[in-house]
Design a protein around this motif. Structure first.
Motif, mmCIF file in Angstrom:
data_model
loop_
_atom_site.group_PDB
_atom_site.id
_atom_site.type_symbol
_atom_site.label_atom_id
_atom_site.label_comp_id
_atom_site.label_asym_id
_atom_site.label_seq_id
_atom_site.Cartn_x
_atom_site.Cartn_y
_atom_site.Cartn_z
ATOM 1 N N THR A 1 -2.152 8.596 0.689
ATOM 2 C CA THR A 1 -3.352 8.594 -0.155
ATOM 3 C C THR A 1 -4.307 9.714 0.263
ATOM 4 O OG1 THR A 1 -3.059 6.195 -0.283
ATOM 5 C CG2 THR A 1 -5.110 7.073 -1.163
ATOM 6 N N THR B 1 -8.243 2.454 -9.819
ATOM 7 C CA THR B 1 -7.977 2.076 -8.430
ATOM 8 C C THR B 1 -9.158 1.268 -7.878
ATOM 9 O OG1 THR B 1 -8.827 4.154 -7.528
ATOM 10 C CG2 THR B 1 -6.457 4.044 -7.955
ATOM 11 N N SER C 1 0.862 -1.174 0.000
ATOM 12 C CA SER C 1 0.000 0.000 0.000
ATOM 13 C C SER C 1 0.906 1.233 0.000
ATOM 14 C CB SER C 1 -0.864 -0.063 1.257
ATOM 15 O OG SER C 1 -1.560 1.141 1.434
ATOM 16 N N SER D 1 -3.286 6.814 -7.026
ATOM 17 C CA SER D 1 -2.544 5.547 -7.068
ATOM 18 C C SER D 1 -1.037 5.789 -6.975
ATOM 19 C CB SER D 1 -2.863 4.784 -8.355
ATOM 20 O OG SER D 1 -2.425 5.525 -9.475
ATOM 21 N N SER E 1 -5.607 -2.245 -1.583
ATOM 22 C CA SER E 1 -4.420 -3.089 -1.775
ATOM 23 C C SER E 1 -4.650 -4.476 -1.161
ATOM 24 C CB SER E 1 -3.167 -2.426 -1.218
ATOM 25 O OG SER E 1 -3.374 -2.026 0.100
ATOM 26 N N PHE F 1 -3.706 -1.685 -4.954
ATOM 27 C CA PHE F 1 -4.690 -0.616 -5.107
ATOM 28 C C PHE F 1 -4.880 -0.175 -6.553
ATOM 29 C CE2 PHE F 1 -5.446 4.156 -4.116
ATOM 30 C CZ PHE F 1 -6.794 3.998 -3.818
#
Ligand code: ASP
Ligand code: MG
Length: 404
Positions: A47, A147, A41, A71, A153, A136
């Motif tokens: 993110t 995604t 991840s 991503s 993920s 992901f």
């Protein structure tokens, strides 16, 4: 070749020190004769930062560009892991979704993996390399990046296990497993050794923090056993597996509960066909999720009372929709914001009579009033006053011997 999928969550790769630790974990499996496929991840917080940036531009960020943006955190984490592995003498490289490639279908930001091309990764494994695959993300039939939804993920790891026929799939995270109930609320909660996919999904209110629910569905459909472990401490984790592998000595596996429910009761609604549908139609059109529903038997055959629960966040909107709904009439609308749903979960209850009685009895002994009841094959839920939640957890934990 003994392939093992090792997935690392955001906090496991949260900083350089942690990434070095992760590299050591990967090497330990290599030394045991496994061929690891690493799925990572993004570093924790990355993110969220990227999503924030898109929002500064606009709330309507083009969905395909949104996926390119969000991503990108995984690329950083993967190269850092591979770089560290190289530095300590191991052959390793990063693979973005498009390089594998990992094919997906469905809308941007909630795509699902349909197929993973094995060839290049298998070649690399045969040559002793350790591939570090970006979780992901994937590509769609237009070659655009996609995604897999927040926490996606996990889905990447499950689907890699499927397509590469991995012997084991380990999800490394910051908690050391799934507990009988939230350990932050109840200190004596116990770690569950084995849990079925179905129970894990029902525990979602607790388990969501552990794994993305749709990825558990993917694992269930593909019969992939998952081991959830902590990358911080060396301890046995929780195994998520099919029902028949779960020893039947426990009737109840865990207790889950909600903290933000609201209960609405419509008094004196007409008792005729279609009324419930008229009440819930505008709610469903407004994406308001109705959870528990009870309708009383009408005493006079003309009117009845209808009670249902929703998330408290939706309360104001729901009240407005009900009051302006011209298709229904009712005498009064009563609202209770101080409710919680507490559920006992376990596949063992299918074959065991008396579980419902034991639950109700245990709550009654503590003077806890039950407001609404709902059941499924492996779950019994009751709505109670929020202030009783801790008391109820303690009583049920004891009644069903979850400490044993
Ligand atoms: N980095 C992505 C997210 O924060 C995917 C994941 O963590 O699994 O949602
Ligand atoms: Mg995550």
């Amino acid at each position: 070749m003994k392939i093992i999928v090792l997935k690392f969550g955001g906090s496991s790769v949260g900083n350089i020190k942690r990434i070095k630790k992760v590299a050591n974990i990967i090497v330990s499996y290599k030394k045991k004769g496994y061929s690891p496929i690493v799925v990572s991840s993004a570093m924790s917080g990355t993110t969220n930062e990227l999503i924030k940036k898109s929002k500064v531009i606009t709330n309507n960020f083009t969905s395909s560009e949104y996926d390119v943006l969000v991503s990108s955190g995984e690329q950083i984490a993967c190269s850092l892991i591979a770089g560290r592995l190289n530095d300590i003498g191991y052959k390793s490289r990063s693979w973005m979704g498009w390089q594998v490639p990992i094919f997906t279908e469905g809308a941007h930001s909630s795509s699902r993996i349909t197929y993973i091309d094995k060839k290049k990764i298998m070649d690399y494994l045969r040559h002793g390399g350790i591939p570090v695959i970006a979780g992901f993300q994937g590509i769609n039939s237009d070659d655009r990046l996609t995604t897999l939804g927040r926490g996606g993920s996990d889905a990447s790891a499950i689907m890699c296990s499927k397509f590469f026929k991995a012997k084991r799939c380990i999800i490394y995270t910051d908690v050391d497993g799934v507990y009988t109930t939230d350990p932050n609320t109840f200190k004596r909660a116990k770690k569950i050794k084995v849990i079925s996919y179905e129970e894990m999904l029902e525990m979602a209110s607790l388990g969501a923090k552990v794994m993305q629910p749709t990825s558990i569905q993917d694992a269930r459909l593909n019969r992939i056993d998952i081991e959830v472990k902590s990358s911080f401490v060396k301890k046995d984790g929780t195994k998520i597996t099919k029902r028949k592998n779960v020893i039947a000595n426990k009737i109840i596996r865990g207790i889950s509960f909600t903290k933000n429910d609201a209960k609405l009761t419509l008094l004196g609604v007409k008792d005729k066909p279609g009324i419930a549908a008229s009440i819930f139609k505008p709610l469903s059109y407004n994406a308001i999720n109705v959870d528990m529903v009870v309708q009383n038997i009408s005493a006079d055959g003309k009117t009845t009372d209808l009670t249902f629960t929703i998330k408290s966040d939706d309360l104001i909107k729901t009240q407005r929709l009900i009051r302006k709904n011209s298709k229904i009439s009712f005498r009064d609308l009563i609202v209770d914001k101080n409710v919680s749903k507490i559920s006992i979960i376990g596949v063992g209850m299918i074959a065991t009579p008396g579980v419902t009685y034991r639950m109700f009895q245990a709550l009654a002994k503590k003077n806890i009033n039950i407001l609404v009841i709902s059941t499924s094959e492996i779950k019994i839920s009751v709505l109670i006053n929020k202030k009783n939640i801790k008391k109820a957890i303690i009583a049920l934990h004891k009644e069903f011997k979850l400490n044993k």
